[in-house]
Write a protein that holds these residues in place. Structure first.
Motif, PDB file in Angstrom:
ATOM      1  N   UNK A  37       0.802  -1.104  -0.202  1.00  0.00           N
ATOM      2  CA  UNK A  37      -0.056   0.034  -0.009  1.00  0.00           C
ATOM      3  C   UNK A  37       0.868   1.162  -0.031  1.00  0.00           C
ATOM      4  N   UNK A  38       0.516   2.213  -0.879  1.00  0.00           N
ATOM      5  CA  UNK A  38       1.328   3.407  -0.896  1.00  0.00           C
ATOM      6  C   UNK A  38       0.801   4.172   0.383  1.00  0.00           C
ATOM      7  N   UNK A  39       1.833   4.718   1.051  1.00  0.00           N
ATOM      8  CA  UNK A  39       1.343   5.550   2.327  1.00  0.00           C
ATOM      9  C   UNK A  39       1.815   7.013   1.903  1.00  0.00           C
ATOM     10  N   UNK A  40       2.633   7.461   1.139  1.00  0.00           N
ATOM     11  CA  UNK A  40       2.716   8.992   0.934  1.00  0.00           C
ATOM     12  C   UNK A  40       3.616   9.156  -0.200  1.00  0.00           C
ATOM     13  N   UNK A  41       3.522  10.081  -0.977  1.00  0.00           N
ATOM     14  CA  UNK A  41       4.228  10.500  -2.147  1.00  0.00           C
ATOM     15  C   UNK A  41       3.378  10.221  -3.372  1.00  0.00           C
ATOM     16  N   UNK A  42       3.940  10.614  -4.562  1.00  0.00           N
ATOM     17  CA  UNK A  42       3.083  10.628  -5.792  1.00  0.00           C
ATOM     18  C   UNK A  42       3.487   9.370  -6.722  1.00  0.00           C
ATOM     19  N   UNK A  43       4.426   8.652  -6.085  1.00  0.00           N
ATOM     20  CA  UNK A  43       5.004   7.614  -7.026  1.00  0.00           C
ATOM     21  C   UNK A  43       6.267   7.425  -7.344  1.00  0.00           C
ATOM     22  N   UNK A  44       7.068   8.709  -7.167  1.00  0.00           N
ATOM     23  CA  UNK A  44       8.277   9.005  -7.628  1.00  0.00           C
ATOM     24  C   UNK A  44       9.162   8.831  -6.229  1.00  0.00           C
ATOM     25  N   UNK A  45      10.377   9.669  -6.481  1.00  0.00           N
ATOM     26  CA  UNK A  45      11.400   9.720  -5.574  1.00  0.00           C
ATOM     27  C   UNK A  45      10.710   9.953  -4.165  1.00  0.00           C
ATOM     28  N   UNK A  46      11.115   9.257  -3.137  1.00  0.00           N
ATOM     29  CA  UNK A  46      10.444   9.615  -1.746  1.00  0.00           C
ATOM     30  C   UNK A  46       9.314   8.965  -1.404  1.00  0.00           C
ATOM     31  N   UNK A  47       8.670   8.464  -2.210  1.00  0.00           N
ATOM     32  CA  UNK A  47       7.322   7.717  -2.160  1.00  0.00           C
ATOM     33  C   UNK A  47       7.569   6.587  -1.072  1.00  0.00           C
ATOM     34  N   UNK A  48       6.676   6.509  -0.167  1.00  0.00           N
ATOM     35  CA  UNK A  48       6.644   5.354   0.991  1.00  0.00           C
ATOM     36  C   UNK A  48       5.605   4.286   0.823  1.00  0.00           C
ATOM     37  N   UNK A  49       5.887   2.980   0.817  1.00  0.00           N
ATOM     38  CA  UNK A  49       4.799   1.900   0.992  1.00  0.00           C
ATOM     39  C   UNK A  49       4.971   0.973   2.110  1.00  0.00           C
ATOM     40  N   UNK A  50       3.855   0.505   2.600  1.00  0.00           N
ATOM     41  CA  UNK A  50       3.788  -0.578   3.494  1.00  0.00           C
ATOM     42  C   UNK A  50       3.843  -1.962   2.738  1.00  0.00           C
TER      43      UNK A  50
END
Length: 142
Positions: A37-50
């Motif tokens: 699951x994406x938890x922050x960001x737009x899918x690019x650099x710096x985006x976070x996922x669990x």
């Protein structure tokens, strides 16, 4: 400890980058992943996922961050859970036939006690898991 593989898929490098650059697609191509699951960001650099996975019969949750996002040739995701750091690195190269060569490397850094036994316990399973991952990526990008 690490595993790496180089293989080709019959899709343009831009398509492969777009697909693999969205780490939620691990649900499709990573045999151990149960959910991402994406938890922050737009899918690019710096985006976070669990990422919730199963490895050797154990549930594992890692928080991944996109640490390299250089379209259309390089991706890197680093996952942490307090005890372990997993880094997935992908280099993509356009092929003359319109396909893409993918160099995939997964690095695992374990805490000291686990690192001592990991080569014996985990090391036996990693090559097979890497082969399964390659086959699933190939199926998804066929």
């Amino acid at each position: 400890m690490h595993v790496e593989r180089t293989f080709s898929v019959p899709r343009p490098v831009e398509d492969v980058f777009a697909y693999l650059g969205d780490f939620t697609t691990t649900e499709q191509w990573d045999p151990g992943t149960r959910s991402t699951t994406r938890t922050s960001g737009d899918g690019g650099l710096g985006t976070t996922y669990v990422n919730n996975s199963e490895f050797m019969g154990r549930a594992v949750e890692l928080t991944y961050e996109t640490v390299t996002f250089e379209a259309p040739n390089r991706l890197q995701f680093r996952g942490r859970n307090g005890r372990t750091v997993a880094t997935d690195s992908m280099s993509l190269t356009a092929l003359p036939d319109g396909g893409t060569s993918i160099h995939y490397r997964a690095d695992f850094d374990f805490p000291l006690l686990i690192a001592l036994v990991a080569p014996v316990v985990v090391g036996r399973r990693l090559p097979g898991l890497a082969d399964e991952t390659v086959e699933q990526i190939k199926r998804c990008l066929a």
